[in-house]
Design a protein around this motif. Sequence first.
Motif, PDB file in Angstrom:
ATOM      1  N   TRP A  50       4.648  -0.099  -1.356  1.00 46.99           N
ATOM      2  CA  TRP A  50       5.517   0.019  -2.095  1.00 46.99           C
ATOM      3  C   TRP A  50       6.865   0.963  -2.684  1.00 46.99           C
ATOM      4  O   TRP A  50       6.426   1.584  -3.370  1.00 46.99           O
ATOM      5  CB  TRP A  50       4.774  -0.238  -3.418  1.00 46.99           C
ATOM      6  CG  TRP A  50       5.201  -0.944  -4.903  1.00 46.99           C
ATOM      7  CD1 TRP A  50       5.853   0.454  -6.063  1.00 46.99           C
ATOM      8  CD2 TRP A  50       4.867  -2.168  -5.310  1.00 46.99           C
ATOM      9  NE1 TRP A  50       6.237  -1.317  -6.932  1.00 46.99           N
ATOM     10  CE2 TRP A  50       5.769  -2.210  -6.653  1.00 46.99           C
ATOM     11  CE3 TRP A  50       4.291  -3.516  -4.813  1.00 46.99           C
ATOM     12  CZ2 TRP A  50       5.767  -3.997  -7.363  1.00 46.99           C
ATOM     13  CZ3 TRP A  50       4.713  -4.626  -5.607  1.00 46.99           C
ATOM     14  CH2 TRP A  50       5.136  -4.489  -6.505  1.00 46.99           C
ATOM     15  N   TYR A 212       8.617  -4.366  -0.883  1.00 49.02           N
ATOM     16  CA  TYR A 212       7.211  -3.307  -0.443  1.00 49.02           C
ATOM     17  C   TYR A 212       6.723  -4.981   0.215  1.00 49.02           C
ATOM     18  O   TYR A 212       7.539  -5.377   1.393  1.00 49.02           O
ATOM     19  CB  TYR A 212       6.227  -4.468  -1.944  1.00 49.02           C
ATOM     20  CG  TYR A 212       6.776  -5.466  -2.298  1.00 49.02           C
ATOM     21  CD1 TYR A 212       5.985  -6.858  -1.646  1.00 49.02           C
ATOM     22  CD2 TYR A 212       7.371  -6.681  -3.438  1.00 49.02           C
ATOM     23  CE1 TYR A 212       6.581  -8.466  -1.852  1.00 49.02           C
ATOM     24  CE2 TYR A 212       7.307  -7.626  -3.244  1.00 49.02           C
ATOM     25  CZ  TYR A 212       6.733  -8.378  -2.812  1.00 49.02           C
ATOM     26  OH  TYR A 212       6.828  -9.651  -3.263  1.00 49.02           O
ATOM     27  N   LYS A 311      -2.348  -3.022  -3.348  1.00 50.90           N
ATOM     28  CA  LYS A 311      -1.493  -1.617  -3.340  1.00 50.90           C
ATOM     29  C   LYS A 311      -2.654  -1.116  -4.399  1.00 50.90           C
ATOM     30  O   LYS A 311      -3.128  -0.151  -3.926  1.00 50.90           O
ATOM     31  CB  LYS A 311       0.212  -1.625  -4.141  1.00 50.90           C
ATOM     32  CG  LYS A 311      -0.078   0.271  -4.788  1.00 50.90           C
ATOM     33  CD  LYS A 311       1.617   0.624  -4.867  1.00 50.90           C
ATOM     34  CE  LYS A 311       0.836   0.015  -6.313  1.00 50.90           C
ATOM     35  NZ  LYS A 311       1.700   0.495  -6.958  1.00 50.90           N
TER      36      LYS A 311
END
Length: 637
Positions: A50, A212, A311
């Motif tokens: 990310w 990302y 994430k």
Amino acid sequence: MAMVGREAVRGRPDRRPGLCPVRAVTWLALATWAITAASSPLHSANYVVWKPPQFAKPKSPYPAAYPLDQLMWLAIGAPEQARPKAVLWDHTLPPWPADGLERAEVAYAAGVELEQLRSPRCLEFYYVAIWNVWPHVPPDPRSAPPISKRAWNVYHSSVARFLQQAVRHKRWDPVRGVSVPTPMGKVIVQPRLNGFYWKPKDFNHIELVGDYAAPPLQVRYATPGIGVPLVVLRKGSSDDPFLSHDVPFSATALIRPHSNDTVPTTGSTPSVSHVAALELYDPRRVEEVTMTLGRVPLARDLSAYIAWALKRAQRCQLGRPAGAVQQIQSIQQWQAGPPVRARLWMMEPHRRGKIPVVFIHGLFSSRLAWANVVNELQVLPGIERNYEFWVYEYDASRNFVVTSSILRQQLYEATSRLDPQGYDPGLGRMVLIGHSMGGLVGKLQVASSQDRLWNVAARVPIQTVQMDENSRQILEQSFFFEPVPFVRRLVYVGTPHRGSPYAGRISSLCVATVGRNTQAMQAHRKVVRDNPGVFKKEFRHRPPNSVDMLAPKSSLLQAIEHLPRSSHVKFHSIIGTAHSLPGYGAADGVVPVTSARVLPVSSECYVPALHMELLLSRRVSQEIARILREHLRESGL
């Protein structure tokens, strides 16, 4: 119109007419309409990456030449008589900005410098930059001259930085708005929601979307346009037990500044308040926004919140194929972690008429296993318009008969809470989709137990067993049940109806899991001790865990296979065939086809994928979408 993306097959993009191959691009690239098909090196990693967004670089020389307060007068275009008299102007400095775009450059550059100094005053300058540049933002930068493209980038960078710094300096208030003092008076940047089922108070935290890569997601669904894509986090609340968890979702932000109706005068400090609109759009339901020159496409990133959730959970190898060593390590990590409280999750507030689709994960997994399937389904207009997604997460250290009873209770609780009068047509047409052992959990929602399961566990009727009321309630709810009446369709994905030959081997690694629920273990021992000779061998020493019950010789699993099913439910099977098993023939590497097949079903779909890859297969998502469309047609919706 449907959002469209592209499918990555063996790492190579599949270019087709009408597809928008956006994959690894920043929000700024989206804003500048840079649609490329280049594969990102980020995707070679087996974990979520990310990255923050890229902002426009400041160009103005003014911040280095003028004092801070004087820069603000420059940025708002104050006339000569509005200059502070205490300031001695040096005519050798850069000239007075000629138009709104130049003033926006002054404000933006000053805001960047103040941001680097961690000063909250950067918010004032970013807002003034937005106020100046807004009239110069083109509807389509692709055909605009360079100066208009620069205006586009300055606007989006200013909006993004404004929101980012509002959060950083704890000025973000989704209900009352962000208050910004300026020489023109106080400006309230007030949020206005468009297309959301959420309320303003639910926008607790926002995060910018940059570049990302989330390996479980086969496609990133994003389209370019005006606005800044965000991930919004709604903090869990005890007001609703099915929304008591943190929920991320996607949004797109657009700031419309207040009108140019205030001219500062010398020595005045305006006290009047202005209201600017922070327009927050749901990218799943809004595709265009109204501008001065007409309708303009909205920047939309529908996959961002899923990648962000992956994430945050740090479970990024979910559903990825792995070797034996990696699988053992995964099991050991799962054992070492805290037990999961079984609960039903809603992904957004329920809307009357929408049909819930309940996803049930398998063994050694979590709700995030469905990330890729949800990513594929949410972009289909017919699916998004008529369905809503729920997930059931549970602790596999307990046998799935017990966790099935918890799901059953929570389904009843959810429907009675959402529709006490029973008038909602959507809640009466619920769909369950279970992967692996999750299919067995779903199967027990649409079956009648009679006394068959209890007869496998004990030699006497349950009424004659000596136990405390809490233990009796748990056993009665687990072993005696009828079909849930509002479940009308069940989809099995790689479900081992007759067990898996690997269950015995995995069970030897999971003996420690029964110790994770010591309270249940102690209660079980007490019931067995108080009732000698009542329970059969399979239940005498310890309660069987889910892995025990997946063994082909499990008497409880064999009894479940022959339970009467509801006549009002339609069944579908999705079966993996990528890797055969010695002695069993075709299989998905874990579940043989002979175990995954169950008759009668309305449809069977064979997919050349391994067991842990089924939920990553686009063919599986397409088959689920087909089944959901069929469900709509047959429901008359």
